[in-house]
Design an enzyme around this catalytic site. Structure first.
Site, PDB file in Angstrom:
ATOM      1  N   ALA A 148       0.799  -1.146  -0.258  1.00 18.40           N
ATOM      2  CA  ALA A 148      -0.073  -0.101  -0.096  1.00 18.40           C
ATOM      3  C   ALA A 148       0.860   1.260  -0.024  1.00 18.40           C
ATOM      4  O   ALA A 148       0.595   2.233  -0.781  1.00 18.40           O
ATOM      5  CB  ALA A 148      -1.017   0.089   1.181  1.00 18.40           C
ATOM      6  N   TYR A 149       1.884   1.287   0.883  1.00 22.64           N
ATOM      7  CA  TYR A 149       2.781   2.400   0.920  1.00 22.64           C
ATOM      8  C   TYR A 149       3.558   2.556  -0.359  1.00 22.64           C
ATOM      9  O   TYR A 149       3.471   3.830  -0.942  1.00 22.64           O
ATOM     10  CB  TYR A 149       3.442   2.296   2.081  1.00 22.64           C
ATOM     11  CG  TYR A 149       4.562   3.417   2.398  1.00 22.64           C
ATOM     12  CD1 TYR A 149       4.202   4.730   2.890  1.00 22.64           C
ATOM     13  CD2 TYR A 149       5.936   3.426   2.259  1.00 22.64           C
ATOM     14  CE1 TYR A 149       5.141   5.739   3.170  1.00 22.64           C
ATOM     15  CE2 TYR A 149       6.813   4.278   2.125  1.00 22.64           C
ATOM     16  CZ  TYR A 149       6.498   5.659   2.638  1.00 22.64           C
ATOM     17  OH  TYR A 149       7.199   6.791   2.785  1.00 22.64           O
TER      18      TYR A 149
END
Length: 242
Positions: A148-149
């Site tokens: 996600a990051y």
């Protein structure tokens, strides 16, 4: 005298006129706070915005109305340093909750979009501006356990490159900084294994310091920069090789 490849018909990047006001999101701590302090030494009037205590303005960067209100009240801004962001949970993609994925992208990607969209018209009208977004080495390499990051910061790079090209002839320059792990409060909650991996991959063998990143950002926000936009500047202790 014109040199090779020069174009006498190309408009030079103008110098800033009048007082310069900078907006630093995520400015209550870490890279944002260090950048705010560094920009003040360059004579800028800095407004810090954050959800955490200690900022000049409390701001949710994903809230269009709140961001527009801040720009109307404290702007127009000649400089934007968009440092607000989150790391999010460390987990394999197959174990990552969809809502956690969306939250990381909402803050890191939507927030970048909302804030840039709000400040750009004033900069274009003035004929001068500097925007610096905070990406990450994870955007280039893709950290395992941080899909996600990593993907959200890759989106920040794509947005920065696109906006830089859109504004290339306006006097507004847009660039990104991609640090490796930096010793900040945001990373205090990061999985220690992730941070250990980052240090192991960094030839300098250490995490960066916020003031080191702030020094690069200050140059990107200055009149000393004239012929760079839509670029990504690494601050990775030798880790980046492309």
């Amino acid at each position: 005298m014109s040199g090779p490849g020069s174009d006498s018909g190309t408009r030079d990047v103008p110098a800033a006129t009048g007082p310069r006001v900078a907006l630093v999101t995520g400015g209550a701590s870490g890279i944002g706070a260090a950048t705010a302090a560094r920009l003040r030494t360059d004579g800028l009037d800095v407004v810090t915005a954050d959800l955490g205590p200690g900022a000049d303005a409390t701001l949710d960067v994903t809230d269009h109305d709140a961001v527009a209100g801040l720009v109307a009240d404290r702007g127009p801004f000649a400089v934007l340093v968009h440092s607000a962001g989150v790391v999010g949970p460390a987990a394999p993609l197959t174990e990552l909750d969809l809502e956690d994925w969306r939250e990381v992208h909402r803050i890191n990607v939507d927030g970048t979009f909302v804030v840039c969209r709000a400040v750009v018209p004033g900069m274009v009208a003035a004929g001068w501006g500097r925007i610096v977004t905070l990406a990450s080495i994870a955007a280039k390499e893709g950290n395992p356990g941080q899909s996600a990051y990593s993907s959200s910061k890759a989106a920040v790079i794509g947005l920065t490159k696109s906006l830089g090209k859109e504004l290339a002839t306006t006097g507004v320059l847009v660039n990104a900084v991609a640090p490796a792990a930096v010793a900040t409060p945001m990373n205090a909650a990061t999985d220690p294994a992730v941070l250990a991996r980052s240090r192991a991959l960094t030839p300098m063998g250490r995490m960066g310091r916020p003031e080191e990143i702030a020094e690069l950002i200050a140059w990107l926000c200055s009149e000393r920069l004239g012929f760079s936009t839509g670029a990504v500047y690494d601050a990775s202790g030798g880790r980046a090789s492309y």
